[in-house]
Design an enzyme around this catalytic site. Structure first.
Site, PDB file in Angstrom:
ATOM      1  N   PHE A 147       0.867  -1.183   0.000  1.00  0.00           N
ATOM      2  CA  PHE A 147       0.000   0.000   0.000  1.00  0.00           C
ATOM      3  C   PHE A 147       0.897   1.224   0.000  1.00  0.00           C
ATOM      4  O   PHE A 147       1.629   1.463   0.958  1.00  0.00           O
ATOM      5  CB  PHE A 147      -0.956   0.047   1.196  1.00  0.00           C
ATOM      6  CG  PHE A 147      -1.846   1.257   1.129  1.00  0.00           C
ATOM      7  CD1 PHE A 147      -3.038   1.230   0.411  1.00  0.00           C
ATOM      8  CD2 PHE A 147      -1.470   2.459   1.716  1.00  0.00           C
ATOM      9  CE1 PHE A 147      -3.835   2.364   0.294  1.00  0.00           C
ATOM     10  CE2 PHE A 147      -2.260   3.595   1.606  1.00  0.00           C
ATOM     11  CZ  PHE A 147      -3.445   3.546   0.897  1.00  0.00           C
ATOM     12  N   ASP A 232       9.379   2.981   2.039  1.00  0.00           N
ATOM     13  CA  ASP A 232       8.167   3.748   2.349  1.00  0.00           C
ATOM     14  C   ASP A 232       7.925   3.590   3.844  1.00  0.00           C
ATOM     15  O   ASP A 232       7.376   2.584   4.297  1.00  0.00           O
ATOM     16  CB  ASP A 232       6.984   3.237   1.530  1.00  0.00           C
ATOM     17  CG  ASP A 232       5.699   4.020   1.830  1.00  0.00           C
ATOM     18  OD1 ASP A 232       5.675   4.757   2.841  1.00  0.00           O
ATOM     19  OD2 ASP A 232       4.725   3.879   1.071  1.00  0.00           O
ATOM     20  N   LYS A 261       2.448  11.013   7.133  1.00  0.00           N
ATOM     21  CA  LYS A 261       1.609  10.768   8.306  1.00  0.00           C
ATOM     22  C   LYS A 261       2.097  11.524   9.551  1.00  0.00           C
ATOM     23  O   LYS A 261       1.857  12.708   9.665  1.00  0.00           O
ATOM     24  CB  LYS A 261       1.476   9.264   8.534  1.00  0.00           C
ATOM     25  CG  LYS A 261       0.680   8.608   7.380  1.00  0.00           C
ATOM     26  CD  LYS A 261      -0.036   7.338   7.754  1.00  0.00           C
ATOM     27  CE  LYS A 261      -1.097   6.986   6.722  1.00  0.00           C
ATOM     28  NZ  LYS A 261      -0.730   5.945   5.779  1.00  0.00           N
TER      29      LYS A 261
HETATM   30  C1  LIG Z   1      -0.906   6.038   4.302  1.00  0.00           C
HETATM   31  C2  LIG Z   1       0.201   5.516   3.460  1.00  0.00           C
HETATM   32  C3  LIG Z   1       0.506   6.089   2.230  1.00  0.00           C
HETATM   33  C4  LIG Z   1      -0.329   7.193   1.611  1.00  0.00           C
HETATM   34  O1  LIG Z   1      -0.373   8.339   2.389  1.00  0.00           O
HETATM   35  P1  LIG Z   1      -1.522   9.444   2.120  1.00  0.00           P
HETATM   36  O2  LIG Z   1      -1.139  10.579   2.997  1.00  0.00           O
HETATM   37  O3  LIG Z   1      -2.826   8.815   2.507  1.00  0.00           O
HETATM   38  O4  LIG Z   1      -1.466   9.756   0.663  1.00  0.00           O
HETATM   39  C5  LIG Z   1       1.594   5.605   1.535  1.00  0.00           C
HETATM   40  N1  LIG Z   1       2.337   4.596   2.031  1.00  0.00           N
HETATM   41  C6  LIG Z   1       2.074   4.005   3.204  1.00  0.00           C
HETATM   42  C7  LIG Z   1       2.940   2.895   3.707  1.00  0.00           C
HETATM   43  C8  LIG Z   1       0.980   4.432   3.953  1.00  0.00           C
HETATM   44  O5  LIG Z   1       0.686   3.834   5.114  1.00  0.00           O
END
Ligand SMILES: *Cc1c(COP(=O)(O)O)cnc(C)c1O
Length: 406
Positions: A147, A232, A261
């Site tokens: 994700f 990520d 985040k």
């Molecule tokens: C939440 C998340 C995203 C996307 O972040 P947004 O601020 O919702 O665009 C990307 N990678 C990971 C691992 C995430 O948990």
């Protein structure tokens, strides 16, 4: 959860939402009106312990006083300048974040998906300009179950049907391999590979922790083949996993950190790509940008976030509380729970289907004053603010025990 039939403020607010709000979410029927620390209060004054933390965007809890103070002070000066000009917060933020990451350069954006898109652009430009890959041939290796956000490029390499079906056509240039399988990842790297993009712990997939040694093996593959390791850490980073970055659990340093985040302190959207000059330095003026990226309000909050992480206090709290939580959750295995995975203060709890879906358990938990979120059917994701107390975790696990038996 049975919606209360009473004519309460919450019922009226939820009913009014229905008329004009797109249905891209299916929230639990809880209307949050205020929050402080690890707790939120609904429109009727009922309190809930927040075990989701806005998917780890609220690692420091709701309205942490130091973050509120930084935001409030900045609101009194200037909030947005655009990058057409310099602002007096951006350099301090970039310097502090680069130091936290042990890297040279920071490229600020707003949402996580934007930062992932930025990392993809940087990796491709690096492949063409530094590695010498033929134009438009660059490949990026990703993992099954990933994700990375919701843009059309990103959902194109997701394997979750609800994320990608009917939103194509998708751009080429991505190869997916099983998560946690270092040999499969190594075999997928070819001469045109620019980068490997993975989550060091997969959050949305259900807090999937790769086998020990996987991140080190990925690092070793990337070094051997001359490709970038992009981590990520949008959800796993900034204290959640008991360390500053989840990569630290294996003493691995990726080439590119993707952050988001919690970087915005739960107050503003703030994301960033952090890498050394040899990588991020490939981007030239005019090639990438964002109207809101690097705005002084976000930078003031982000700087405070980085300063709070610098002492290691939150990381240590996450590690200690996580051990405590793991001990409590382990007691539920065999009693409505089939498996538990814990990394720092972050848990995936697999619910025995005989006790209902994870969504049903989340609804029963909400009735008992605990907010948690299901993911992928049978998994409950638990990610409390790192300011939560051990006794509050004990109470929450007790509510989970009751909710599983209901
Ligand atoms: C939440 C998340 C995203 C996307 O972040 P947004 O601020 O919702 O665009 C990307 N990678 C990971 C691992 C995430 O948990």
């Amino acid at each position: 959860m049975n919606m209360p039939t009473l004519d309460t403020a919450s019922v009226r607010i939820i009913a009014a939402e229905k008329d004009h709000l797109a249905r891209n979410y299916l929230p639990l029927p809880v209307v949050i009106a205020s929050g402080e620390g690890a707790w939120v209060t609904d429109a009727e004054g009922k309190r809930y312990l927040d075990l989701l933390s806005a998917y780890s965007a609220l690692n420091f809890g709701h309205r942490h006083p130091a973050l509120l103070a930084a935001a409030t002070a900045q609101l009194g000066r200037v909030t947005l300048t655009s990058r057409a000009f310099h602002n007096d917060r951006l350099g301090a933020f970039a310097t502090a974040l680069a130091e936290l990451c042990g890297k040279d350069l920071v490229l600020p954006m707003n949402t996580g998906a934007e930062a992932v898109e930025t990392a993809i652009k940087v990796a491709r430009a690096w492949a063409y300009r530094v590695k010498g890959v033929a134009q438009d041939a660059a490949q990026i290796v990703v993992a099954h179950g990933n994700f990375h956000g919701r843009t059309t490029t990103i959902v194109g390499f997701s394997d979750d049907p609800s994320a990608r079906d009917d939103f194509g056509p998708y751009p080429p240039g991505f190869v997916a391999v099983p998560y946690g399988d270092a040999a499969a990842l190594d075999a997928a790297i070819g001469p045109d590979t620019a980068a490997v993009l993975i989550e060091p712990i997969q959050g949305e997939a259900g807090v999937i922790i790769p086998p020990d040694g996987y991140l080190r093996a990925v690092r070793e593959s990337c070094d051997r083949h001359g490709v970038l390791f992009i981590a990520d850490e949008i959800q796993s980073g900034l204290g959640r996993a008991g360390t500053t970055f989840a990569c630290d659990r294996e003493d691995v340093v990726p080439d590119v950190y993707v952050l988001g985040k919690a970087l915005g302190g739960g107050i503003v959207p703030l994301s960033a790509v952090v890498a050394d000059e040899a990588v991020l330095g490939v981007i030239r003026p005019g090639e990438h940008g964002s109207t809101f990226g690097g705005n002084p309000l976000a930078c003031a909050v982000g700087l405070q976030v980085v300063e709070m992480l610098a002492s290691g206090e939150f990381q240590q709290r996450a590690a200690l509380l996580g051990e405590h939580l793991a001990g409590r959750l382990d007691g539920l295995v065999g009693h409505g729970v089939t498996a538990v995975r814990v990394a720092g203060l972050w848990a995936g709890v697999d619910i025995d289907p005989a006790r209902g879906t994870a969504r049903e358990v989340a609804e029963r938990l909400a009735e008992r004053g605990v907010l948690a979120k299901d993911t992928h059917g049978q998994t409950l994701r638990i990610a409390p603010p790192l300011v939560v107390r051990a006794t509050e975790l004990d109470w929450a696990v007790e509510q989970l025990r009751v909710a599983l038996d209901a």
